[in-house]
Design a protein around this motif. Structure first.
Motif, PDB file in Angstrom:
ATOM      1  N   LYS A   6       0.804  -1.226   0.000  1.00 13.07           N
ATOM      2  CA  LYS A   6       0.000   0.000   0.000  1.00 13.07           C
ATOM      3  C   LYS A   6       0.838   1.277   0.000  1.00 13.07           C
ATOM      4  CE  LYS A   6      -0.790   0.336   5.022  1.00 13.07           C
ATOM      5  NZ  LYS A   6      -1.832   0.308   6.077  1.00 13.07           N
ATOM      6  N   SER A   7       2.173   1.134   0.170  1.00  9.40           N
ATOM      7  CA  SER A   7       3.025   2.318   0.085  1.00  9.40           C
ATOM      8  C   SER A   7       3.138   2.834  -1.349  1.00  9.40           C
ATOM      9  CB  SER A   7       4.426   2.011   0.627  1.00  9.40           C
ATOM     10  OG  SER A   7       5.071   1.039  -0.183  1.00  9.40           O
ATOM     11  N   LYS A   8       2.759   2.010  -2.338  1.00  7.03           N
ATOM     12  CA  LYS A   8       2.791   2.444  -3.733  1.00  7.03           C
ATOM     13  C   LYS A   8       1.564   3.324  -4.011  1.00  7.03           C
ATOM     14  CE  LYS A   8       6.422  -0.129  -4.674  1.00  7.03           C
ATOM     15  NZ  LYS A   8       7.764   0.474  -4.686  1.00  7.03           N
ATOM     16  N   SER A   9       1.810   4.501  -4.522  1.00  8.46           N
ATOM     17  CA  SER A   9       0.721   5.432  -4.817  1.00  8.46           C
ATOM     18  C   SER A   9       0.019   5.047  -6.116  1.00  8.46           C
ATOM     19  CB  SER A   9       1.268   6.854  -4.937  1.00  8.46           C
ATOM     20  OG  SER A   9       2.067   6.973  -6.110  1.00  8.46           O
ATOM     21  N   ASP A  10      -1.138   5.644  -6.356  1.00 12.93           N
ATOM     22  CA  ASP A  10      -1.862   5.396  -7.602  1.00 12.93           C
ATOM     23  C   ASP A  10      -1.026   5.811  -8.812  1.00 12.93           C
ATOM     24  OD1 ASP A  10      -3.985   4.444  -6.152  1.00 12.93           O
ATOM     25  OD2 ASP A  10      -5.186   6.273  -6.310  1.00 12.93           O
ATOM     26  N   ILE A  11      -0.291   6.896  -8.678  1.00 16.65           N
ATOM     27  CA  ILE A  11       0.568   7.358  -9.771  1.00 16.65           C
ATOM     28  C   ILE A  11       1.664   6.336 -10.054  1.00 16.65           C
ATOM     29  CG2 ILE A  11       2.279   9.102 -10.438  1.00 16.65           C
ATOM     30  CD1 ILE A  11       0.570  11.179  -8.977  1.00 16.65           C
ATOM     31  N   GLU A  12       2.242   5.764  -9.001  1.00 17.85           N
ATOM     32  CA  GLU A  12       3.293   4.762  -9.172  1.00 17.85           C
ATOM     33  C   GLU A  12       2.733   3.478  -9.783  1.00 17.85           C
ATOM     34  OE1 GLU A  12       5.910   6.505  -5.427  1.00 17.85           O
ATOM     35  OE2 GLU A  12       4.625   4.753  -5.147  1.00 17.85           O
ATOM     36  N   ILE A  13       1.538   3.080  -9.378  1.00 16.36           N
ATOM     37  CA  ILE A  13       0.907   1.887  -9.952  1.00 16.36           C
ATOM     38  C   ILE A  13       0.631   2.097 -11.440  1.00 16.36           C
ATOM     39  CG2 ILE A  13      -1.208   0.497  -9.940  1.00 16.36           C
ATOM     40  CD1 ILE A  13      -1.180   0.781  -6.867  1.00 16.36           C
ATOM     41  N   THR A  14       0.181   3.295 -11.793  1.00 12.66           N
ATOM     42  CA  THR A  14      -0.049   3.604 -13.210  1.00 12.66           C
ATOM     43  C   THR A  14       1.255   3.543 -13.997  1.00 12.66           C
ATOM     44  OG1 THR A  14      -1.961   4.995 -12.700  1.00 12.66           O
ATOM     45  CG2 THR A  14      -0.874   5.362 -14.822  1.00 12.66           C
ATOM     46  N   PHE A  15       2.325   4.056 -13.423  1.00 15.61           N
ATOM     47  CA  PHE A  15       3.633   4.001 -14.087  1.00 15.61           C
ATOM     48  C   PHE A  15       4.054   2.544 -14.305  1.00 15.61           C
ATOM     49  CE2 PHE A  15       8.222   3.634 -14.136  1.00 15.61           C
ATOM     50  CZ  PHE A  15       8.605   4.623 -15.027  1.00 15.61           C
ATOM     51  N   ILE A  16       3.892   1.723 -13.291  1.00 12.89           N
ATOM     52  CA  ILE A  16       4.259   0.303 -13.394  1.00 12.89           C
ATOM     53  C   ILE A  16       3.422  -0.374 -14.478  1.00 12.89           C
ATOM     54  CG2 ILE A  16       4.224  -1.922 -12.180  1.00 12.89           C
ATOM     55  CD1 ILE A  16       4.842  -0.245  -9.598  1.00 12.89           C
ATOM     56  N   ALA A  17       2.112  -0.095 -14.489  1.00 11.03           N
ATOM     57  CA  ALA A  17       1.224  -0.695 -15.500  1.00 11.03           C
ATOM     58  C   ALA A  17       1.656  -0.302 -16.910  1.00 11.03           C
ATOM     59  CB  ALA A  17      -0.218  -0.276 -15.238  1.00 11.03           C
ATOM     60  N   ASN A  18       1.998   0.946 -17.106  1.00 16.65           N
ATOM     61  CA  ASN A  18       2.441   1.398 -18.425  1.00 16.65           C
ATOM     62  C   ASN A  18       3.760   0.744 -18.833  1.00 16.65           C
ATOM     63  OD1 ASN A  18       0.292   3.125 -19.045  1.00 16.65           O
ATOM     64  ND2 ASN A  18       1.186   4.821 -17.883  1.00 16.65           N
ATOM     65  N   THR A  19       4.585   0.385 -17.856  1.00 16.01           N
ATOM     66  CA  THR A  19       5.873  -0.252 -18.125  1.00 16.01           C
ATOM     67  C   THR A  19       5.706  -1.706 -18.562  1.00 16.01           C
ATOM     68  OG1 THR A  19       6.927   1.195 -16.493  1.00 16.01           O
ATOM     69  CG2 THR A  19       8.155  -0.770 -17.157  1.00 16.01           C
ATOM     70  N   VAL A  20       4.724  -2.412 -17.987  1.00 14.12           N
ATOM     71  CA  VAL A  20       4.608  -3.859 -18.214  1.00 14.12           C
ATOM     72  C   VAL A  20       3.502  -4.245 -19.199  1.00 14.12           C
ATOM     73  CG1 VAL A  20       5.447  -4.232 -15.859  1.00 14.12           C
ATOM     74  CG2 VAL A  20       2.991  -4.340 -16.295  1.00 14.12           C
ATOM     75  N   LYS A  21       2.694  -3.302 -19.664  1.00  9.17           N
ATOM     76  CA  LYS A  21       1.462  -3.621 -20.394  1.00  9.17           C
ATOM     77  C   LYS A  21       1.677  -4.333 -21.730  1.00  9.17           C
ATOM     78  CE  LYS A  21       1.097   1.059 -22.388  1.00  9.17           C
ATOM     79  NZ  LYS A  21       1.281   0.720 -23.817  1.00  9.17           N
ATOM     80  N   ASP A  22       2.876  -4.254 -22.295  1.00  4.30           N
ATOM     81  CA  ASP A  22       3.112  -4.874 -23.601  1.00  4.30           C
ATOM     82  C   ASP A  22       3.608  -6.313 -23.505  1.00  4.30           C
ATOM     83  OD1 ASP A  22       2.328  -2.580 -24.991  1.00  4.30           O
ATOM     84  OD2 ASP A  22       4.328  -1.706 -24.857  1.00  4.30           O
ATOM     85  N   TYR A  23       3.620  -6.873 -22.296  1.00  4.18           N
ATOM     86  CA  TYR A  23       4.111  -8.240 -22.103  1.00  4.18           C
ATOM     87  C   TYR A  23       2.942  -9.164 -21.788  1.00  4.18           C
ATOM     88  CZ  TYR A  23       8.467  -5.855 -22.421  1.00  4.18           C
ATOM     89  OH  TYR A  23       9.496  -5.093 -22.917  1.00  4.18           O
ATOM     90  N   ASP A  24       3.165 -10.465 -21.944  1.00  2.00           N
ATOM     91  CA  ASP A  24       2.091 -11.444 -21.783  1.00  2.00           C
ATOM     92  C   ASP A  24       1.989 -11.979 -20.360  1.00  2.00           C
ATOM     93  OD1 ASP A  24       1.687 -11.170 -24.534  1.00  2.00           O
ATOM     94  OD2 ASP A  24       3.066 -12.814 -24.989  1.00  2.00           O
TER      95      ASP A  24
END
Length: 266
Positions: A31-49
């Motif tokens: 829960k220490s990860k903010s919504d902005i950080e989660i969005t950044f992570i999602a954008n980083t990994v979204k092109d993988y299976d």
């Protein structure tokens, strides 16, 4: 000519099944990860299976944060599912969880994922297994986070040489943070069995500060595969820290970079 092309396409597809995998130690993923950080992570990994995550906190909202990441990914045009391990059974070190997130249109999860049972006493944060199917071929990703370098991770990695025989029907692909370079002698038994590391001499952890544009510290994260059953293409690291002005900011995401590869199943 068209028929010949279609035959070649079908033949190639049947000969090799491909899927893109990403492994990332997301430091203290909770829960220490903010919504902005989660969005950044999602954008980083979204092109993988398939995304294999290490260091999901056992408490403090770890499971809920994985669910938030999957939900964020589901907003980006593809359907994702996920599975989270129970807390590891470590009594001597830091208990954590693992997670897998995957595109349901690309791969299918087979059966239940499980934490290593036989060597859970010998390995502090026992690996987390999940079997996937791509096309008509199956493979099992073994997600792992070793104890720290100063605690001698080779004392538990040495048990990996027994895992292929423990699961003789599975095509095991080991991924994660080994806190140990692939050149260490502890990996020699796996190499003799035909296992190869995707990365060689590739640093994957972040320094506290960059020095002369050198921001990476140690060769810890890797992917190990059975070369009799798998070939690798398009392996790369993702230097996500370059999106930030300082390493201090980048390290709010993680102190490790993601590693990726395209898995070709023979």
């Amino acid at each position: 000519m068209k028929k010949a092309f279609l035959f070649l396409l079908l033949f190639t597809t049947s000969l090799f099944s491909q899927t893109k995998i990403l492994s990332w130690n997301l430091e203290n993923f909770g829960k220490s990860k903010s919504d902005i950080e989660i969005t950044f992570i999602a954008n980083t990994v979204k092109d993988y299976d398939i995304v294999a995550i290490q260091e999901v906190v056992a408490g403090d909202g770890g499971a809920q944060t994985v669910a938030k990441l999957a939900d964020e990914l589901n907003r980006k045009g593809a359907k994702w599912d996920y599975t989270i391990s129970d807390p590891t059974s470590s009594s001597a070190y830091k208990t954590e969880r693992y997670a897998f997130i995957w595109k349901t249109s690309k791969v299918k999860k087979i059966g239940k994922a499980w934490l290593e049972k036989k060597y859970h006493l010998e390995i502090d944060r026992e690996p987390y297994y999940c079997t996937f199917q791509y096309g008509n071929k199956q493979f099992t990703v073994v997600n792992f986070h070793a104890i720290t370098k100063k605690m001698q991770p080779e004392t538990e990695i040495k048990y990996f040489k027994f895992l292929p025989a423990t699961y003789p029907t599975l095509n095991l692909i080991f991924v994660g943070d080994f806190n140990c370079p692939q050149s260490h002698t502890v990996f020699f038994p796996l190499k003799k069995m035909g296992f190869l590391s995707v990365f060689v001499d590739q640093k994957t952890s972040l320094k506290k500060d960059c020095y002369l544009m050198d921001c990476l510290a140690s060769e810890f994260d890797n992917i190990w595969y059975n070369s009799d059953k798998v070939t690798i293409t398009n392996q790369e690291i993702i230097p996500f820290y370059k999106a930030f002005d300082t390493l201090k900011e980048a390290r709010k995401i993680s102190d490790h970079i993601p590693i990726t590869a395209e898995i070709n199943l023979k």
